[in-house]
Structure formats: structure tokens, C-alpha cells
Design a protein around this motif. Sequence first.
Motif, PDB file in Angstrom:
ATOM      1  N   SER A 126       0.851  -1.191   0.000  1.00 32.09           N
ATOM      2  CA  SER A 126       0.000   0.000   0.000  1.00 32.09           C
ATOM      3  C   SER A 126       0.891   1.247   0.000  1.00 32.09           C
ATOM      4  O   SER A 126       2.106   1.166   0.182  1.00 32.09           O
ATOM      5  N   TYR A 127       0.259   2.402  -0.192  1.00 32.36           N
ATOM      6  CA  TYR A 127       1.021   3.651  -0.113  1.00 32.36           C
ATOM      7  C   TYR A 127       1.626   3.822   1.283  1.00 32.36           C
ATOM      8  O   TYR A 127       2.740   4.315   1.428  1.00 32.36           O
ATOM      9  N   SER A 128       0.891   3.386   2.303  1.00 33.60           N
ATOM     10  CA  SER A 128       1.415   3.510   3.674  1.00 33.60           C
ATOM     11  C   SER A 128       2.618   2.599   3.897  1.00 33.60           C
ATOM     12  O   SER A 128       3.467   2.887   4.737  1.00 33.60           O
ATOM     13  N   ASN A 134       5.634   5.260  12.584  1.00 32.71           N
ATOM     14  CA  ASN A 134       6.066   5.994  13.773  1.00 32.71           C
ATOM     15  C   ASN A 134       5.737   5.142  14.998  1.00 32.71           C
ATOM     16  O   ASN A 134       4.563   4.849  15.244  1.00 32.71           O
ATOM     17  N   PRO A 135       6.758   4.721  15.745  1.00 29.03           N
ATOM     18  CA  PRO A 135       6.513   3.837  16.899  1.00 29.03           C
ATOM     19  C   PRO A 135       5.498   4.386  17.897  1.00 29.03           C
ATOM     20  O   PRO A 135       4.781   3.613  18.547  1.00 29.03           O
ATOM     21  N   GLU A 136       5.423   5.716  18.009  1.00 29.01           N
ATOM     22  CA  GLU A 136       4.518   6.333  18.980  1.00 29.01           C
ATOM     23  C   GLU A 136       3.046   6.068  18.672  1.00 29.01           C
ATOM     24  O   GLU A 136       2.190   6.236  19.534  1.00 29.01           O
ATOM     25  N   ASP A 137       2.759   5.642  17.438  1.00 29.54           N
ATOM     26  CA  ASP A 137       1.373   5.432  17.031  1.00 29.54           C
ATOM     27  C   ASP A 137       0.849   4.039  17.371  1.00 29.54           C
ATOM     28  O   ASP A 137      -0.312   3.726  17.081  1.00 29.54           O
ATOM     29  N   TYR A 138       1.703   3.195  17.963  1.00 28.45           N
ATOM     30  CA  TYR A 138       1.330   1.799  18.194  1.00 28.45           C
ATOM     31  C   TYR A 138       1.672   1.354  19.616  1.00 28.45           C
ATOM     32  O   TYR A 138       2.546   1.918  20.267  1.00 28.45           O
ATOM     33  N   THR A 139       0.964   0.327  20.065  1.00 36.69           N
ATOM     34  CA  THR A 139       1.348  -0.362  21.293  1.00 36.69           C
ATOM     35  C   THR A 139       1.978  -1.690  20.888  1.00 36.69           C
ATOM     36  O   THR A 139       1.541  -2.328  19.913  1.00 36.69           O
ATOM     37  N   TYR A 140       2.987  -2.104  21.632  1.00 38.68           N
ATOM     38  CA  TYR A 140       3.747  -3.295  21.275  1.00 38.68           C
ATOM     39  C   TYR A 140       3.848  -4.249  22.456  1.00 38.68           C
ATOM     40  O   TYR A 140       3.849  -3.835  23.618  1.00 38.68           O
ATOM     41  N   GLU A 162      -4.867   4.412  17.614  1.00 44.55           N
ATOM     42  CA  GLU A 162      -6.056   5.167  17.219  1.00 44.55           C
ATOM     43  C   GLU A 162      -6.616   4.647  15.894  1.00 44.55           C
ATOM     44  O   GLU A 162      -5.891   4.066  15.079  1.00 44.55           O
ATOM     45  N   GLN A 163      -7.892   4.893  15.690  1.00 44.79           N
ATOM     46  CA  GLN A 163      -8.566   4.472  14.461  1.00 44.79           C
ATOM     47  C   GLN A 163      -7.942   5.142  13.233  1.00 44.79           C
ATOM     48  O   GLN A 163      -7.949   4.573  12.128  1.00 44.79           O
ATOM     49  N   LYS A 164      -7.386   6.318  13.429  1.00 45.58           N
ATOM     50  CA  LYS A 164      -6.746   7.041  12.318  1.00 45.58           C
ATOM     51  C   LYS A 164      -5.698   6.186  11.630  1.00 45.58           C
ATOM     52  O   LYS A 164      -5.607   6.160  10.398  1.00 45.58           O
ATOM     53  N   MET A 165      -4.892   5.466  12.422  1.00 46.42           N
ATOM     54  CA  MET A 165      -3.828   4.641  11.842  1.00 46.42           C
ATOM     55  C   MET A 165      -4.402   3.396  11.162  1.00 46.42           C
ATOM     56  O   MET A 165      -3.852   2.917  10.173  1.00 46.42           O
ATOM     57  N   VAL A 166      -5.505   2.874  11.683  1.00 44.08           N
ATOM     58  CA  VAL A 166      -6.180   1.752  11.029  1.00 44.08           C
ATOM     59  C   VAL A 166      -6.688   2.195   9.656  1.00 44.08           C
ATOM     60  O   VAL A 166      -6.520   1.498   8.655  1.00 44.08           O
ATOM     61  N   ASP A 167      -7.309   3.383   9.618  1.00 40.82           N
ATOM     62  CA  ASP A 167      -7.837   3.919   8.360  1.00 40.82           C
ATOM     63  C   ASP A 167      -6.713   4.177   7.358  1.00 40.82           C
ATOM     64  O   ASP A 167      -6.884   3.946   6.159  1.00 40.82           O
ATOM     65  N   GLU A 168      -5.584   4.663   7.855  1.00 39.56           N
ATOM     66  CA  GLU A 168      -4.487   5.039   6.966  1.00 39.56           C
ATOM     67  C   GLU A 168      -3.734   3.830   6.422  1.00 39.56           C
ATOM     68  O   GLU A 168      -3.308   3.826   5.267  1.00 39.56           O
ATOM     69  N   THR A 169      -3.557   2.799   7.244  1.00 41.18           N
ATOM     70  CA  THR A 169      -2.778   1.631   6.815  1.00 41.18           C
ATOM     71  C   THR A 169      -3.637   0.480   6.316  1.00 41.18           C
ATOM     72  O   THR A 169      -3.187  -0.348   5.518  1.00 41.18           O
ATOM     73  N   GLY A 170      -4.882   0.416   6.818  1.00 38.30           N
ATOM     74  CA  GLY A 170      -5.731  -0.726   6.504  1.00 38.30           C
ATOM     75  C   GLY A 170      -5.467  -1.913   7.410  1.00 38.30           C
ATOM     76  O   GLY A 170      -6.104  -2.957   7.281  1.00 38.30           O
ATOM     77  N   TYR A 171      -4.530  -1.753   8.376  1.00 41.41           N
ATOM     78  CA  TYR A 171      -4.146  -2.849   9.250  1.00 41.41           C
ATOM     79  C   TYR A 171      -4.745  -2.670  10.651  1.00 41.41           C
ATOM     80  O   TYR A 171      -4.588  -1.610  11.259  1.00 41.41           O
ATOM     81  N   THR A 172      -5.384  -3.718  11.141  1.00 43.05           N
ATOM     82  CA  THR A 172      -5.918  -3.673  12.505  1.00 43.05           C
ATOM     83  C   THR A 172      -4.900  -4.199  13.515  1.00 43.05           C
ATOM     84  O   THR A 172      -4.951  -3.855  14.696  1.00 43.05           O
ATOM     85  N   LYS A 173      -3.978  -5.034  13.021  1.00 43.70           N
ATOM     86  CA  LYS A 173      -2.955  -5.619  13.882  1.00 43.70           C
ATOM     87  C   LYS A 173      -1.855  -6.199  13.008  1.00 43.70           C
ATOM     88  O   LYS A 173      -2.109  -6.625  11.884  1.00 43.70           O
TER      89      LYS A 173
END
Length: 258
Positions: A126-128, A134-140, A162-173
Motif C-alpha cells: 500500500s502507499y502507507s 512511527n513507533p509512537e502510534d502503536y502499542t507493542y 487510534e482508528q486514524k492509523m487503522v484507516d491510513e494503513t488498513g491494518y488492525t494488527k
Amino acid sequence: MKKILLILLTSLSLMAGMSVEEIVDKVDKRDLGDNSIGTTQMVLIDKNNKQRVRTLKTYSKYFGEDIYNAIFFLSPSDIKYTAFLTYDYDDASKDDDQWLYLPALKLSKRIASSDKSASFMGSDFSYSDMTSRNPEDYTYKIAKESKVGKNKVWIIESIPKEQKMVDETGYTKSYLFVRQDNFVVVRALHYLVDGKKKYMDVKELKFIDGIWVATKIEMKTKKQKQTLHTTVLKLSDVQFNQKLDDSFFTVRQIEKGI
């Protein structure tokens, strides 16, 4: 020899006790090399095993902590002169910038955040995927330790905050397989919002001028057990520390071509 073994054992001991935050930080800060040039063959394989092959020229340069990338399609003729420019910002508060130049329209299109989960030029990437996370956008968390080939890896679960990153990447996990000796992500499993999964595998990894470079990468999109599409990227002629002017990484340049 005893001293070398002691240093190696100490290093392995330190890695074994690393937190997931420390591991992710090492992955994020891994040296990718500067002022690089390379040639990429992109092979698109559909579910009937029909293949299409594209050739790209890639350029990359650090601008402070940010990484700028320019990609120029050389063949086949129907996509020749198409080009792609990315500004991969280190600052987590800034959205990465991307532009796609379409020669048929003589137009550079800025890729909106809402479009970044879409396929990049018909590939399984994908484009993403074309910029780093950015590590700050995820929990690990470390799911477990395992091996990929002969190499020990951490399998790290990554979930968007956040849902924003799900929308941007298409990835839930995602599950990221990080080699313990060099902090390269050599495998990944991505869960998509539509129920499909994407499997990334680094098939070849080479040490070029002191930099670990994935020279063959495979990405598969699957629905349950069926492979829907596969993309293989083969990198060659990779060179670092080339003379690349800043003006090369501009919208004007991708419209002008190489």
C-alpha cells in the motif's frame, strides 16, 4: 579469542533482557544508509500465476532525521515516466507526504491520508507501506521468540493506538518478526480491516557497505488459505554515498524525470 567470546555472550545476554520498547527503538533507528541509488524489479503475480514485470529506479536521501525517496518507473511502456515521491518524517506529529506523477495526465497527485491504504501501483504494497511507521502510534508486546531460518527473532505484536492509523494503513494488527542480531524486520503478518491478511517475507538480505539491505522481498495477500495476489521486489545495483542534490527530491523533479 576468549575476550571476543565474552563480548559476544555479554551482547547476547543484553539482547535477551531487552524490553519491547528498546527493541522497537533499535528497529526504528537502524541505519538505512544515505544518498542511495538502486534498481528494483517489481513482479506482480495474480491468482492464476500470470506475471507482469516492472522496472524502477530508486533514490533515497536523509534530510536531517527525515528520509526522502524518489521512485521512477522505467518499464513497461504503459507506466514509463510514472514517478513517486515520499517525505518520510521522523516527527510523529507530522503526516508523511507522498506524490504520484501520472504522465498521461501530466499531473502530480498528492496522496491523501485517506487513500494511503490503497494499493501502490497495483502491487500488494500500500502507499502507507512505502514509508516507515512511527513507533509512537502503536502499542507493542513481545508475543514470543522464534526463528526465521537459522536466525533467532522476536515476534512483536503491533496494534494501532487510534482508528486514524487503522484507516491510513488498513491494518488492525500486525506481527513483526525482528532478527535479534541486527534488528531487521524479516517477516510480517498484517491483518486487514476487510478480513484478508498480508504476509511479508524478506527472501534475501545482504550486507552492503555496512548496511543491511533486503534485496528480495515478497508480499502476499491471502483470504483464508487462498493466495489472491503476490508482489516480489528484487533490488540490485544498490549504491550508497552517491552525490544526490536536494533538488532531486522535489515534485518538479519527478515531473521532469531522470
